[in-house]
Design a protein around this motif. Structure first.
Motif, mmCIF file in Angstrom:
data_model
loop_
_atom_site.group_PDB
_atom_site.id
_atom_site.type_symbol
_atom_site.label_atom_id
_atom_site.label_comp_id
_atom_site.label_asym_id
_atom_site.label_seq_id
_atom_site.Cartn_x
_atom_site.Cartn_y
_atom_site.Cartn_z
ATOM 1 N N PRO A 57 9.836 73.396 24.302
ATOM 2 C CA PRO A 57 9.534 72.066 23.765
ATOM 3 C C PRO A 57 9.922 70.954 24.740
ATOM 4 C CG PRO A 57 10.643 73.409 22.119
ATOM 5 C CD PRO A 57 10.710 74.162 23.417
ATOM 6 N N PRO A 58 9.321 69.776 24.598
ATOM 7 C CA PRO A 58 9.562 68.671 25.542
ATOM 8 C C PRO A 58 11.023 68.305 25.781
ATOM 9 C CG PRO A 58 7.743 68.137 24.110
ATOM 10 C CD PRO A 58 8.322 69.433 23.608
ATOM 11 N N ASP A 59 11.886 68.404 24.788
ATOM 12 C CA ASP A 59 13.287 67.995 24.962
ATOM 13 C C ASP A 59 14.166 69.086 25.552
ATOM 14 O OD1 ASP A 59 12.665 65.522 23.927
ATOM 15 O OD2 ASP A 59 13.160 66.100 21.878
ATOM 16 N N SER A 60 13.625 70.245 25.789
ATOM 17 C CA SER A 60 14.403 71.373 26.304
ATOM 18 C C SER A 60 14.552 71.287 27.825
ATOM 19 C CB SER A 60 13.710 72.681 25.939
ATOM 20 O OG SER A 60 14.314 73.758 26.601
ATOM 21 N N PRO A 61 15.707 71.707 28.356
ATOM 22 C CA PRO A 61 15.871 71.722 29.816
ATOM 23 C C PRO A 61 14.975 72.766 30.492
ATOM 24 C CG PRO A 61 17.789 72.679 28.743
ATOM 25 C CD PRO A 61 16.912 72.117 27.658
ATOM 26 N N ASN A 62 14.428 73.707 29.729
ATOM 27 C CA ASN A 62 13.545 74.733 30.285
ATOM 28 C C ASN A 62 12.076 74.335 30.240
ATOM 29 O OD1 ASN A 62 15.707 76.464 30.764
ATOM 30 N ND2 ASN A 62 15.645 77.196 28.667
#
Length: 86
Positions: free
Chosen positions: A18-23
């Protein structure tokens, strides 16, 4: 294993998370990204990677970028002698 270059034909998207994930890998429209190969093709998708890491990229949204072929020195010289572009 190799790598595959894909062009995003659609709107901006986030790959892998997802957009907020560091991955998360944000990909803009028309941006080219490199993903793990090899690539296999189905009727409607490119399957990139192997085993559990394999991911499907829909052909409606992604295109495989083929690298431009550079002329060899001999071919470029022969073309130049004929008056062609190098």
């Amino acid at each position: 294993m190799g790598a595959v270059r894909l062009r995003n034909l659609g709107e901006a998207v986030h790959l892998y998370a997802p957009p907020d994930s560091p991955n998360s890998l944000p990909v803009d429209a028309e941006q080219v990204v490199t993903v793990a190969g090899p690539v296999a093709e189905t009727e409607d998708a490119y399957i990139c990677g192997e085993g559990d890491a394999a991911r499907a990229f829909p052909k409606s949204r992604w295109a495989v970028e083929v690298p431009a072929v550079k002329k060899t020195t001999t071919a470029a010289k022969a073309d130049e002698e004929k008056g062609g572009d190098v």
